[in-house]
Design an enzyme around this catalytic site. Structure first.
Site, PDB file in Angstrom:
ATOM      1  CE  LYS A 199      48.828  45.316  41.467  1.00  0.00           C
ATOM      2  NZ  LYS A 199      49.346  44.064  40.541  1.00  0.00           N
ATOM      3  CD  GLU A 273      34.355  39.031  39.342  1.00  0.00           C
ATOM      4  OE1 GLU A 273      34.254  37.965  40.084  1.00  0.00           O
ATOM      5  OE2 GLU A 273      35.005  39.294  38.404  1.00  0.00           O
ATOM      6  CB  CYS A 307      35.741  34.376  39.429  1.00  0.00           C
ATOM      7  SG  CYS A 307      35.266  35.578  38.062  1.00  0.00           S
ATOM      8  CD  GLU A 404      37.737  31.303  43.112  1.00  0.00           C
ATOM      9  OE1 GLU A 404      38.480  31.960  43.709  1.00  0.00           O
ATOM     10  OE2 GLU A 404      37.167  31.647  42.219  1.00  0.00           O
TER      11      GLU A 404
END
Ligand code: NAI
Ligand code: MG
Length: 493
Positions: A199, A273, A307, A404
Site C-alpha cells: 500500500k 523503519e 527519516c 522529528e
C-alpha cells in the site's frame, strides 16, 4: 516572528542580486497519467469494492492529478487471497533462477521508463525533478538488480541455513521516497520467494501504480505483486489481516507503535523503519567546504522529508563561526520553487498537513526563544513551500532538537570535546543515522562506534547503496533493509 537573514550583516555573497538561472522545465509530453486508477489485484486493475475514490494532487500547484481507488477491508482481503494463491500456485514452485529473471526484467523496464517515473514522482510528491531523475529512479533500478542477483544464491547468503520464504508480505510505505520505498520492499520480498500486498501513501500513489503496469507487462504471474491504494485504514486492514505472514512498514514512529501493538501475539514477522533525528557532527579538522555541502545535502535534500536527514548540526567551537557564515551563504543560493524545473534545489512540501506540522514546530521554536532564520525566496502563489530554515541558540532540551520535524529546518549547536558531542548526539529517542566530518580516521572510528545509530556516514551524507543495510536503533525502528541483511526478514530457517 521568523527572521530573514540580514543580507548585509549575515552573508558575504549576495546571490540574490547577481544573476539567476533561466527556467529549465522538464517536459511532461512523454508521460501519461490516467484520470482514474484502480487497485492492482491478481494481475488486473480492479475497481474498489466500496466504490470510493480519492484525489491525489500535485503539491506544487494544488491541482488534482488523478482519482485513486480507496481500499476497504474487502479489497485488502481480495489482494491477500490473490497473493496467497500466487504463492501456492506459482511463486513458491518456481525455480529461484526464474524468479530472479522476473526481477531483472522489472529492473530493466524501470530503466527504460526512467524519465516517465521521475516526472510522475515529482508531479505527485513535489520533490525536485533533479532528485527523482538522478537519485530515486536510478536507485530503484539498482535495488531490483541487486536483489534479483540474490534470488538463486540464498544458500550462499546463509550457508547451511536452508532459508524458506514466509508467504504473503504486507508492505506499507510513506510519501517521501514513494517508488524507492516500493523497491526496498518489493525487491527483497520477491527475491526470497514471498508474494506481496503493498500500500503506497495516500498523497503519492501514482508511481506504485505505474510500477503495477510494468509488473503486468513483465508478465509476472498474477497475484505475485498486488497494490492496494488508500489511507491509514487500508494500511491497518493489511496489518490486521490474519492471512498475512509479514509486515514491513516505513513511516511515522506513532503508526509504527500502533502496528507493533496490533500484531503482538501473532506469528507475523515485523520490520519497522521509523523516524530519525540525525546528528551531523563537524570537527574543527574537517574539510570545511566539503562539510558545508554535506550539511546542505543532509538536511535540504528532498525538503528534509528524509527519516535519516541530518537535522541536528553539531559544530566544534573553533570552526562554528566560519561554518555558520558559509552555511548561510550556501543556503541563500538554494533555489526553492517549481519541482519540475531542473535548477530547483528544494521543491514543494508534500502536503498541506506536512507544511502545517513544520509551521507548528517553527512556532514552538519561537515560543521557546530560539533564533530562527529563513532565507528569502520567491515562492509560487499556489502550493506548499518552506524556505531553508536555520535554528540558532537552541538548547539540547528544545523540542526542535528532540523531535522529528521532517522539513528543511536545521538546528545548530556547538561542542568542545568528542565526549560532549556524543552525549548530545545520543540524547534523543531516535537512532537512525548520523554523520561525522573529520580529517582523522581514528576519530571516525571512535565516533561511529559510539553514536547509537544504525547508519553512520563519514565525510559524506545521505548516500545509499543496495548492498548496504539500513535501519535504526531505539524509536527509529527494528530490522534492516538493504544488503544481505535485508533478505533475512523475509525468510524463516
Ligand atoms: P504515517 O506514518 O501516518 O504514514 C505512513 C504510511 O502508513 C502511509 O501509507 C499511511 O497511509 C499508513 N498508515 C497510517 N496509519 C496507519 C495505520 N494505523 N496502520 C497502518 N498503516 C497506516 O505518516 P504521516 O502521517 O504521513 O507523516 C507524519 C510524520 O511521520 C512526518 O511528519 C514524519 O515525521 C514521519 N514520517 C516518517 C517517515 C520515514 O521515512 N520514516 C515517512 C513519512 C513520515
Ligand atoms: Mg500527490
Amino acid at each position: 516572528m521568523l527572521k530573514e537573514f540580514d543580507l548585509k550583516k549575515d552573508i558575504k555573497l549576495d546571490f540574490t542580486s547577481g544573476w539567476s538561472y533561466d527556467p529549465a522545465p522538464e517536459s511532461t509530453d512523454h508521460v501519461h497519467i490516467k484520470d482514474q486508477y484502480d487497485h492492482f489485484i491478481g494481475g488486473k486493475f480492479v475497481a474498489p469494492q466500496g466504490g470510493q475514490y480519492f484525489d491525489t494532487t500535485n503539491p506544487a500547484n494544488e491541482k488534482k492529478l488523478a482519482s485513486v481507488a480507496m481500499g476497504c477491508d474487502k479489497d485488502v482481503d481480495a489482494a491477500v487471497k490473490a497473493a496467497r494463491t500466487a504463492y501456492d500456485k506459482y511463486w513458491s514452485k518456481m525455480s529461484p533462477r526464474d524468479r530472479g529473471r522476473y526481477i531483472y526484467r522489472i529492473a530493466r523496464m524501470i530503466q527504460e521508463r526512467a524519465r516517465e517515473f521521475a516526472v510522475i514522482e515529482t508531479l505527485d510528491g513535489g520533490k525536485p525533478i533533479r532528485e527523482s531523475r538522478d537519485v530515486d529512479v536510478p536507485l530503484v533500478a539498482a535495488y531490483f538488480f541487486y536483489y534479483a542477483g540474490w534470488a538463486d544464491k540464498l544458500q550462499y547468503a546463509f550457508p547451511g541455513g536452508n532459508p524458506k520464504p514466509l508467504g504473503v508480505a504486507g508492505q506499507i510505505i510513506p510519501w517521501n521516497f514513494p517508488l524507492l520505498m516500493a523497491a526496498w520492499k518489493i525487491a527483497p520480498a520477491l527475491a526470497t520467494g514471498n508474494t506481496v500486498v503493498l500500500k503506497p501513501a495516500e498523497t503519492t500513489p501514482l508511481t506504485s501504480l505505474k510500477l503495477a503496469e510494468i509488473i503486468q507487462e513483465a508478465d509476472l504471474p498474477p497475484g505475485v505483486v498486488n497494490i492496494v491504494t488508500g489511507a491509514g485504514d487500508t494500511g491497518a486492514s493489511i496489518v490486521n489481516h490474519p492471512n498475512v505472514d509479514k509486515i514491513a512498514f516505513t513511516g511515522s514512529t506513532n503508526v509504527g507503535k500502533i502496528i507493533q501493538k496490533s500484531i503482538a501475539g501473532t506469528n507475523k514477522k515485523l520490520t519497522l523503519e521509523l523516524g530519525g533525528k540525525a546528528a551531523n557532527i563537524i570537527f574543527d579538522d574537517a574539510t570545511i567546504d566539503q562539510a558545508v555541502e554535506g550539511i546542505i545535502n543532509g538536511i535540504f535534500f528532498n525538503q528534509g522529508h528524509v527519516c535519516c536527514a541530518g537535522s541536528r548540526l553539531f559544530v566544534q567551537e573553533g570552526v562554528a563561526d566560519i561554518i555558520r557564515d558559509k552555511l548561510i551563504d550556501r543556503m541563500q543560493s538554494l533555489i526553492v520553487g517549481d519541482p519540475m524545473d531542473k535548477n530547483t534545489d528544494i521543491g514543494a512540501i508534500n502536503s498541506k498537513e506536512q507544511l502545517g506540522t513544520i509551521q507548528r514546530y517553527l512556532e514552538i521554536g519561537l515560543n521557546e526563544g530560539n533564533e530562527i532564520y529563513q532565507t528569502k525566496c520567491d515562492l509560487p502563489d499556489k502550493g506548499y513551500w518552506c524556505c531553508p530554515t536555520l535554528v540558532a541558540n537552541v538548547s539540547q532540551s528544545s523540542r526542535l532538537v528532540q523531535e522529528e520535524i521532517f522539513g528543511p529546518v536545521l538546528t545548530i549547536q556547538t561542542f568542545r570535546t568528542p565526549e560532549e558531542v556524543l552525549e548530545k548526539a545520543n540524547n534523543t529517542p531516535y537512532g537512525l543515522s548520523g554523520g561525522v566530518w573529520t580529517d582523522k580516521g581514528s576519530k571516525i572510528f571512535n565516533m561511529t562506534n559510539k553514536v547509537r545509530a544504525g547508519v553512520m556516514w563519514a565525510n559524506t551524507f545521505n548516500k545509499f547503496d543496495p548492498t548496504s543495510p539500513f535501519g535504526g536503533y531505539k524509536e527509529s525502528g527494528l530490522g534492516r533493509e538493504g544488503g544481505l541483511h535485508g533478505l533475512y526478514p523475509y525468510l524463516k530457517f
